[in-house]
Enzyme design. Structure first.
Site, mmCIF file in Angstrom:
data_model
loop_
_atom_site.group_PDB
_atom_site.id
_atom_site.type_symbol
_atom_site.label_atom_id
_atom_site.label_comp_id
_atom_site.label_asym_id
_atom_site.label_seq_id
_atom_site.Cartn_x
_atom_site.Cartn_y
_atom_site.Cartn_z
ATOM 1 N N HIS A 114 0.836 -1.203 0.000
ATOM 2 C CA HIS A 114 0.000 0.000 0.000
ATOM 3 C C HIS A 114 0.869 1.250 0.000
ATOM 4 C CE1 HIS A 114 -2.322 3.233 2.041
ATOM 5 N NE2 HIS A 114 -3.274 2.796 1.251
ATOM 6 N N CYS B 124 -2.863 -2.688 -15.729
ATOM 7 C CA CYS B 124 -2.874 -1.574 -14.780
ATOM 8 C C CYS B 124 -2.183 -1.918 -13.466
ATOM 9 C CB CYS B 124 -4.297 -1.091 -14.516
ATOM 10 S SG CYS B 124 -5.370 -2.328 -13.764
#
Length: 870
Positions: free
Chosen positions: A452, A826
């Site tokens: 993250h 992506c």
């Protein structure tokens, strides 16, 4: 197998066999430059030696014959009593590895030949200075005697005698030093210093071969991604002496400034010195321009040679030279190391000067160079004085300095007080976004290149070091320990996201941005590109940054990032905690107002371009309140504290990243996806009312079953038609899917008719194919790399053998049914230059990546494009 090649036989194109140094010496010899004679023991021999750890007898005999030929060519004798031949033995790999491997000078000197050299040159000071250098270098390189044993005695001797430098010493001094150095050699080896020049030479060749695998060389190859099986060549070359008097000297010069790229000689020289004195920094050199004052004819000759070499190699050259008694010799040329800015400037200038093509210029640049143009860096002066505190993964490039804080809240408060902030966490979560946005850099002790922290930091263009497992972070005590060092809240920390290094204190920063240069490279890259680069972006700042780097639309707008912030997180939590559809709808109506504005801004920024918006993907637990927020949640929701605790307990998952997330949320809570879809379509209608053309593309995440896609698509299309009927107007739209699971890749024949476009989510696809948690894998992947179990981190570079095969099979299946539907990537490897060539081969239409990775992606596409560009 070729063992020995003479300078007069080789060419610059034989770097794999002769090493860069040997190939260039051969080339310079062939074009008539003043190069001392010599021969090259090839990389083939090195690889064989490293396997057996000894020179074969036939090779030894071949080297002996080569020395005899060198004696004939130089009219000198190796170990002779009248005109002794002395040689240097130097390493030289295919790729330049400056100072990583070993060199020995003055081989052939013995107790006897040093006397001959002294007599012939009438300069015993010079002769015995050469001899002490050989004893020291041979002891260090061949026998592993720490050079400090020699240096400390020499320093003590000069201090005792009151000599300010080596140049103050005379022959008796050096004679005494030689005797002591031989004693040091004897003390550490229990052997006399060898008096047989051939023994010296053969031992030196073996030592240079062994230096291919010394720790610093191995580390250098890892950093620069140089293969470990190439081996080094060894050049054996007649010595010329820059330390043979006032009319002698040695130096290193570049044909352009390696810092700025500006044209003109840039370098240094030392009078009465050998080459090692310059590179080792034992004396302060003088600028090359001073040579024009002291020896103008030599300076003019060298300038002409430098220009000739740059024209010949069509690149900035790094040239080593020696002047022996007023005679110039060139000892080496190679393409010079340079800063990122200089590399780009030189490439552009060489094109404008007509020396190279645009295609050649693009191939001389690396993605890292473009990264460095975009981000500040630490000044070389400050780095020279600093030692790394620790090192993690270089997750987002650039350099930053700030005060350390251990929570997002503390970071925000410090930022509001005017401080520059470094957010240091064990790991980050979406709730840390407010603190991440205001930070100069983000550092975590856990997580990998797709954690993250890493993904968000790259999107923000914020420097990030992830997975620094040397850090023990204690957020409660507001401190971190790294070895013996303690980092307290408020302490200064310097973070290098390009290398992964952390430094205590505040290092000085310098700006490296030059968007004029970058724009030229982007324009050239786009001329050549046959794939499109889109951006992973959802904020106005990210979209504008991506546009400035030439993004062709948005390939991934992550809607989950839109639900954080004080005004949004509480209604989002009410959606999650709600037990009935009616309760959820109340909270969703609040969120829709925010989402409508979000999507209007997004579509206004990307009008005329494709904009792929992914519906909610992460597991719901990422939005849940923390224990200290339970009471606040009770007040806001009207639920009892016990009910909130029970509901949160009920929502806990053992493995949430493979649990209730993605399309599974859309199936079980359809009203969430309906709200998001309504907000997207209504935003598109409102933006189109302004006269803008918009292309919203709705992407469904984590589809694994064709029925998931069918049910969701039918439901959303029906909902969209109702909206069109209400507004009495339509806009073009598409509904596509992410391919993120192996099953989806294997069943694209069933899925292809159900989606308007496809995008591979390579982060999750890699995670599920390997069974490696992308957030936890950093704890063991480095060991896999160190032990050769993995050759590359699959989260940084696409795993072609596994993940790549799934992707290739999926694309082939889709293309059998339709040629028109776009297929993109992506995941983070979409911006990885190493992966892009493979993605082209398997039929990808576009890649999408974080804004600051876009220039590197354009460059990589241009470099791997098959069509020539003049």
């Amino acid at each position: 197998m070729k063992n020995i090649v003479w300078f007069s036989e080789g060419t610059k194109d034989q770097k794999e066999l002769l090493g860069g140094k040997g190939a260039n010496l051969a080339e310079m010899t062939s074009i008539g430059l003043p190069v001392p004679a010599g021969f090259i023991v090839t990389t083939d021999v090195c690889r064989q030696f490293l396997e057996n750890q000894q020179l074969t007898q036939p090779l030894v005999e071949e080297i002996i014959r080569a020395v005899a030929t060198l004696e004939e060519r130089t009219h000198k004798s190796f170990g002779g009593n009248q005109q002794p031949l002395l040689v240097s033995v130097r390493s030289g790999a295919k790729y330049s590895m400056p100072r990583m491997m070993d060199t020995i000078l003055n081989l052939g000197l013995t107790d006897q030949t040093v006397q001959t050299l002294a007599a012939n040159t009438k300069n015993p000071t010079f002769a015995y200075d050469c001899y002490r250098r050989l004893i020291q270098m041979y002891g260090d390189v061949v026998k592993g005697i720490d050079k400090s044993h020699f240096e400390s005695y020499l320093t003590t001797y000069k201090h005792k005698k009151g000599y300010p430098s080596d140049q103050s010493m005379v022959a008796p001094d050096w004679q005494e030093i030689c005797e002591v150095f031989k004693s040091i050699y004897m003390e550490h080896t229990q052997e006399r210093f060898p008096q047989d020049p051939l023994e010296q030479l053969l031992s030196a060749v073996q030592a240079v071969f062994r230096s291919w695998n010394n720790p610093r060389a191995i580390t250098y190859r890892k950093i620069h991604k140089i293969a470990h099986d190439l081996g080094t060549a060894v050049t054996v070359q007649e010595m010329v002496f820059g330390n043979s008097g006032a009319a002698s000297g040695t130096g290193v010069a570049f044909t352009r400034d390696p810092t700025t790229g500006h044209r003109g000689l840039f370098g240094e020289f030392l009078a009465c010195a050998q080459g090692e004195d310059v590179v080792a920094g034992v004396r302060t050199p003088r600028p090359i321009s001073d040579l024009a004052k002291t020896q103008p004819e030599i300076h003019a000759q060298f300038s002409a040679i430098a220009e000739l070499l740059e024209d010949h190699y069509k690149d900035m050259q790094d040239i080593e030279f020696t002047i022996e008694k007023g005679r110039l010799f060139v000892l080496q040329t190679r393409n010079g190391k340079r800063t990122a800015k200089a590399a780009v400037q030189i490439a552009i200038d060489l094109v404008s000067e007509g020396k190279i093509t645009k295609k050649a210029a693009l191939h001389r640049l690396t993605p890292d160079m473009l990264d460095q143009l975009l981000h500040p860096i630490f000044s070389p002066e400050s780095l020279a004085k600093a030692s790394p505190l620790g090192q993690g993964l270089p997750a987002s490039p650039g350099a930053a300095v700030g005060r350390v804080y251990f929570s997002a809240e503390a970071a925000v408060n410090a930022h509001q007080a005017g401080e520059k902030v470094i957010l240091l966490r064990q790991e980050t979560s979406p709730e840390d976004i407010d603190g991440m946005v205001v930070s100069e850099a983000i550092v975590t002790s856990r997580g990998g290149m797709t954690s993250h922290a890493a993904v968000v930091a790259r999107g923000l263009g914020v420097c990030c070091v992830a997975g620094c497992d040397q850090l023990a972070v204690d957020s409660f005590l507001k401190q971190a320990r790294c070895g013996e060092a303690i980092i307290q809240e408020g302490d200064y920390l310097s973070v290098d996201g390009t290398t992964g290094n952390l430094y205590q204190g505040a290092l000085s920063l310098v700006a490296s941005q030059d968007f004029g240069l970058l724009q030229t490279i982007l324009d050239w890259s786009k001329e050549r590109a046959d794939l499109v680069v889109r951006a992973n972006a959802e904020t106005i700042e990210e979209i504008k940054t991506a546009a400035s780097f030439g993004a062709a639309g948005i390939g991934l707008a992550r809607t989950e990032h839109m639900f954080f912030g004080e005004s949004r997180i509480w209604p989002m939590r009410q959606v999650i905690l709600a037990e009935t559809t009616e309760e959820r709808q109340v909270a969703l109506s609040q969120l829709k107002t925010f989402q409508l504005n979000d999507f209007k801004e997004l579509l206004l920024q990307t009008k005329e371009q494709k904009c792929v918006i992914r519906l909610l993907d992460p597991p719901l637990h990422e939005f849940l309140p923390r224990p200290q927020e339970y009471e606040e949640m009770a007040k806001r929701s009207g639920y009892s504290l016990e009910k909130i605790k029970q509901r949160i307990h009920d929502l806990q998952e053992v493995n949430p990243m493979m649990g209730h997330r993605g399309s599974r949320l859309g199936i079980t809570y359809p009203e969430i996806y309906e709200m998001q879809t309504a907000a997207i379509i209504e935003a598109a209608l409102q933006v189109s009312d302004t006269g803008s053309v918009v292309y919203p593309e709705i992407m469904l995440p984590l589809i694994s079953i064709s029925e998931e896609m069918r049910v969701l698509r039918e439901r959303l299309e029906m909902y969209i038609r109702q909206i069109f009927a209400h507004y009495q107007k339509e806009v073009p739209f598409k509904i596509g899917m992410m391919l993120e699971t192996p099953r989806a890749c294997l069943l694209t024949k069933e899925l292809a008719p159900l989606a308007d476009f496809f995008s591979f989510g390579t982060n999750d696809l890699t995670q599920m194919t390997f069974g490696f948690s992308r957030d936890d894998a950093a704890g063991f992947i480095q060991r896999y790399l160190d032990q050769g179990i993995l050759s590359e981190d699959p989260y940084q570079h696409l795993d072609k053998a596994g993940v790549g095969q799934l992707m290739e099979q999926a694309i082939a299946s889709i293309r059998q049914q339709t040629k028109e539907k776009a297929i993109g990537v992506c995941g983070e490897v979409g911006g990885d230059p190493q992966s892009i060539a493979f993605l082209r081969e398997i039929g990808i239409d576009y890649v999408s990546c974080s804004p600051y990775r876009i220039p590197a992606a354009w460059l990589a596409i241009a470099q791997s494009a098959p069509d020539p560009l003049s």
